[in-house]
Design an enzyme around this catalytic site. Structure first.
Site, PDB file in Angstrom:
ATOM      1  N   ASP A  37       0.897  -1.220   0.142  1.00 31.62           N
ATOM      2  CA  ASP A  37      -0.067   0.077   0.166  1.00 31.62           C
ATOM      3  C   ASP A  37       0.895   1.107  -0.168  1.00 31.62           C
ATOM      4  OD1 ASP A  37      -2.254  -1.408   0.055  1.00 31.62           O
ATOM      5  OD2 ASP A  37      -2.364  -1.565   2.046  1.00 31.62           O
ATOM      6  N   ASP A  63      -6.639  -0.882  -5.002  1.00 30.32           N
ATOM      7  CA  ASP A  63      -7.769  -0.809  -4.055  1.00 30.32           C
ATOM      8  C   ASP A  63      -9.044   0.289  -4.754  1.00 30.32           C
ATOM      9  OD1 ASP A  63      -6.373  -2.653  -2.214  1.00 30.32           O
ATOM     10  OD2 ASP A  63      -5.588  -0.939  -1.121  1.00 30.32           O
TER      11      ASP A  63
END
Length: 159
Positions: A111, A128
């Site tokens: 991330d 995402d």
């Protein structure tokens, strides 16, 4: 059909390249884009969304793979003809696939999009974003587009 596969490929490639860039850009420290608002960070997420089920690599791999096979089936079997729904499925498939690649190869999802200086929200990635935007597109399709098609089809058969 090949156009849809190409879109999925490009979105997966973009996310994987962003992850490599984020790793390199943050080798010494986080990379500020808009100070106090947005920065590139490098986070290794061993869980799912919001780090749920942290450390459950293989169960998450299996569940994700099964769900992605279902999405791919609906997308590539010509069962879904609407372009809006196909686009949503493409985005979900691409985002899920990119995060699945991370989980299998790296043992975690990378991330890097970090707004934590502005709001209390987990760091996330482009994959995402693809999954969420794709899901919103599908909800829009199911709630607004599909009912109009059924209503129009019903009016045509009554005439």
């Amino acid at each position: 059909m090949s156009g849809l596969k190409f879109v999925v490929f490009i979105l997966v490639l973009m996310d994987q390249l962003f992850k490599v860039w984020a790793y390199n850009a943050t080798a010494q420290a986080d990379f500020n884009i808009v100070p106090g608002v947005f920065r590139i960070s490098y986070i290794e997420n061993t869980g799912a969304a919001f780090n749920l089920f942290a450390g459950s690599r293989w169960p998450l791999v299996i569940v994700t793979a099964v769900l992605l096979l279902g999405v791919a089936y609906f997308l590539f079997s010509n069962k879904v003809k609407d372009e809006w729904a196909q686009s949503g499925l493409c985005m979900i498939l691409a985002g899920g696939t990119s995060n699945l690649i991370d989980r299998i190869i790296r043992g975690h999802v990378v991330d890097y999009l970090d707004f934590t200086q502005l709001i209390n929200f987990p760091v996330f990635n482009f994959a995402d974003v693809c999954v969420v935007v794709g899901a919103i597109m599908l909800v829009y399709y199911v709630v607004f587009v599909e009912p109009k098609k059924h209503k129009a089809a019903g009016e045509n058969t009554e005439a």
